[in-house]
Enzyme design. Sequence first.
Site, mmCIF file in Angstrom:
data_model
loop_
_atom_site.group_PDB
_atom_site.id
_atom_site.type_symbol
_atom_site.label_atom_id
_atom_site.label_comp_id
_atom_site.label_asym_id
_atom_site.label_seq_id
_atom_site.Cartn_x
_atom_site.Cartn_y
_atom_site.Cartn_z
ATOM 1 N N PHE A 1 5.333 -6.143 11.737
ATOM 2 C CA PHE A 1 6.666 -5.079 11.974
ATOM 3 C C PHE A 1 7.906 -5.683 11.112
ATOM 4 O O PHE A 1 8.901 -5.323 11.301
ATOM 5 C CB PHE A 1 7.159 -5.002 13.655
ATOM 6 C CG PHE A 1 6.242 -4.327 14.324
ATOM 7 C CD1 PHE A 1 5.242 -3.398 14.259
ATOM 8 C CD2 PHE A 1 5.574 -5.153 15.440
ATOM 9 C CE1 PHE A 1 4.415 -3.007 14.704
ATOM 10 C CE2 PHE A 1 4.741 -4.841 16.183
ATOM 11 C CZ PHE A 1 3.822 -3.758 15.976
ATOM 12 N N ILE B 1 -2.414 -5.378 8.821
ATOM 13 C CA ILE B 1 -1.339 -5.670 9.975
ATOM 14 C C ILE B 1 -1.834 -4.824 11.314
ATOM 15 O O ILE B 1 -0.728 -4.871 12.047
ATOM 16 C CB ILE B 1 -0.265 -5.839 9.628
ATOM 17 C CG1 ILE B 1 0.249 -4.536 9.168
ATOM 18 C CG2 ILE B 1 -0.084 -6.814 8.639
ATOM 19 C CD1 ILE B 1 1.951 -4.394 8.701
ATOM 20 N N GLY C 1 1.834 -0.232 1.294
ATOM 21 C CA GLY C 1 0.388 -0.929 1.364
ATOM 22 C C GLY C 1 -0.695 0.131 0.933
ATOM 23 O O GLY C 1 -1.445 -0.098 0.184
ATOM 24 N N ALA C 2 -0.693 1.239 1.839
ATOM 25 C CA ALA C 2 -1.712 2.230 1.494
ATOM 26 C C ALA C 2 -1.931 2.638 0.165
ATOM 27 O O ALA C 2 -2.944 2.555 -0.381
ATOM 28 C CB ALA C 2 -1.554 3.313 2.642
ATOM 29 N N ASN D 1 -6.832 8.919 6.002
ATOM 30 C CA ASN D 1 -7.545 8.805 7.166
ATOM 31 C C ASN D 1 -6.622 9.233 8.290
ATOM 32 O O ASN D 1 -5.778 8.554 8.585
ATOM 33 C CB ASN D 1 -8.182 7.346 7.315
ATOM 34 C CG ASN D 1 -8.936 7.664 8.731
ATOM 35 O OD1 ASN D 1 -8.946 7.965 9.538
ATOM 36 N ND2 ASN D 1 -10.045 6.557 8.674
ATOM 37 N N GLY E 1 3.890 4.298 7.483
ATOM 38 C CA GLY E 1 4.206 3.373 8.440
ATOM 39 C C GLY E 1 5.532 3.378 9.089
ATOM 40 O O GLY E 1 5.639 3.263 10.380
ATOM 41 N N GLU E 2 6.477 3.498 8.034
ATOM 42 C CA GLU E 2 8.033 3.562 8.469
ATOM 43 C C GLU E 2 8.530 4.763 8.740
ATOM 44 O O GLU E 2 9.564 4.949 9.286
ATOM 45 C CB GLU E 2 8.587 2.434 7.584
ATOM 46 C CG GLU E 2 8.306 0.978 7.618
ATOM 47 C CD GLU E 2 8.904 0.202 6.296
ATOM 48 O OE1 GLU E 2 9.577 -0.704 6.740
ATOM 49 O OE2 GLU E 2 8.487 0.372 5.347
#
Length: 724
Positions: free
Chosen positions: A238, A467, A510-511, A607, A680-681
């Site tokens: 995080f 993570i 990241g992705a 995904n 993610g964020e």
Amino acid sequence: MKTIKASGIGKPIDRIEGRLKVTGMAKYATEFPVENKVYAQAVNSTIAKGEIVSIDTSEAEKAAGVLAVLTHKNAEKLKAFEEEMPELGTTTIAPVLQSNKVHYYGEYVGLVVAETFEQATYAAKLVKVKYKEETPDIHLDKSRAKAYKPTESSDFSRGDMDAGMAAADQTLEATYNTPIEHHHPMELHAVIASWNNGKVLAYTSQQMVDNSTIVISDTFQIPKKDVRVVAAFVGGGFGSKLNTDRHVILALMASKKLGKPVQLTVTRNQMFTNTGMRQHNEQNMRIGAKKDGTLTALSHETLSHTSTFQEYQEPCGNVSKMLYKVPNNLIKHRLIPLNFQTPCSMRAPGEATGSFALESAMDEMAWKLKMDPIDFRIKNDTQIDLSEERPFSSRLLIECLRIGAEKFGWKERKMEPRTNTNGNWLIGYGVSAASREAPYKKTSSKVIISLEEGKAIATIQMDATDIGTGSYTIIAQTASEYLGIPTEDVTVELGDSNYPVTPGSGGSWGAASYCNGARAACENAIAELKRKKNIPEGEEIALADLLKQNDLTKFEAEGTAEPSEEFEKYSVFSFGANFSEVWVDKDTGMSRIKRMVNVGSAGKILNPKTAYGQIIGGLTMGVGMALTEQTKIEPNFGNFITRSFADYHAPVNLDMANVEVIFLPEEDKIANKMGVKGIGELGITSVAASIANAIFNATGKRMRDLPITPEKLIMAKLEPGVES
């Protein structure tokens, strides 16, 4: 969610590393088999400001199994900061035990190394420290005169804010507060550090492997090539594991001194004082609008704190620069040095906190205008990022709001607060818009292709980290897609600084970055194999046949992906909308979240299953931010009163709602070749505002200070114009 067995991207396949995790075979930082390992435990200061007068380590040194006790008196001299208040970054050095000065409660003042964990923990309590204590600066209110502008980029303006407010038919000014929060990933921060003949090996829980090698090499002033960092699995971060914290340096220092591998695990209590936090942000909002809802002015001024020796600024105002079409805009950030540890990035730094202020203020203005809050947001939509004067590569915010409204049943919402009831419950609906920059960073990868029993298999290597987000799986799906082989025939190896360099995990890059790096390596492998046999580029041929035609049983290729020139001409963001239904007991002030709908436009979804997990995690953290999480400070001594899960309340299952997550179909090829953006964020951004707005709709009370506790709700007064 229904799971199907499939290859390639876009399918909700199970995590390829899932079995390793549930069977305990996935190795986290302290689970690697290292011979002759010893254990360390850090000693923390018990004052917030002052000097160490003396340290008595004699009793600890005599304790059973103790091998060494390090303090500022015998610690190795490390590289020092070259300026008085350096900015905290992911490659910033981390000197420790370098002086007798104490800057905050809990600062490391010593380290005990022993043969066992229990011996080290016991002996650490035997170290006696005497201090010359000074009065610490621990109150934002009392230190306002020390506020300063960190950098020129901390402020931003366009147009004339005063003229915009003067031109408005309706104005609003309000202040919103978000408290100190702590990250608390499931896996504690930990390291097994080995220093052997000038070579460093650190098994450590880090989000950014290459940056960690830089921190270690720079802090100890040794060549980067002599440092290896391994973080094969990371049990959450995080943002707290973006930086290489001082426990890593302590363990390496001890290993160098003793000639043995040293394991150091930060305790849960120490994770309050030694691994970063999200700081308290005080955000003042001013908004002006015409009667028809057209925004004329918007300002967002943030006052936060940093440590007294290092600078970190959470950019809360960034979201207010670009989300709405407003001609007159002012953003300011100010910092006050206080005797706390240096804050650091926490999931959606700036956006999570800034969106609470912005989206709460937008809801307040809609109420003043007697306008539907969704219509108000749509009225001020823009396809141009006015802060950069560049078009968005894609922006489906209106679609997120409208589709979410339909799925949520927004038409059932009553505009007048306190009018939707069920027995003793007041029921409210809230909405908020969300945005998060979708960075794309240079990423390298290697693919190793082998022919085994006539079948092609592949291994992807890069120093990327997982993570808990599903990196292993989406990278395998990408390789499957571009090599034309089943996902189960792809092995992914991550988290080793010996592998090709990536930007690591963080910032929602990241992705997109990892998968495009894997794509580039796979495309290069196919192209090279075809070129060797003069096979036309567009001709389809199975990977196994390509190897056979080249008389090869093994082939390696590398590839690097990075932003295009076109990328630099656009603002690239993910967008979303949050909807919350909250029930509030009118007598006790207890809040229950009944339903949440989250709609996101984040490019191609690699995904849906892992993406869904990301959003659920973000929504859960958003609920914690809104209702339960806060780190409280003892007002005299500067230590944290909340220092365990007994009193720092993270949401659990019973705190959560029925959740529906919707991903809009989108492929943003300006963002990158695969059309992928980060999520993610985005998942946590503006969640707290949607809950606070729902609570206003239920109760008629504006809650501007998080978390929204029953006590605060009971004590709050109705907003002007709300009927009791």
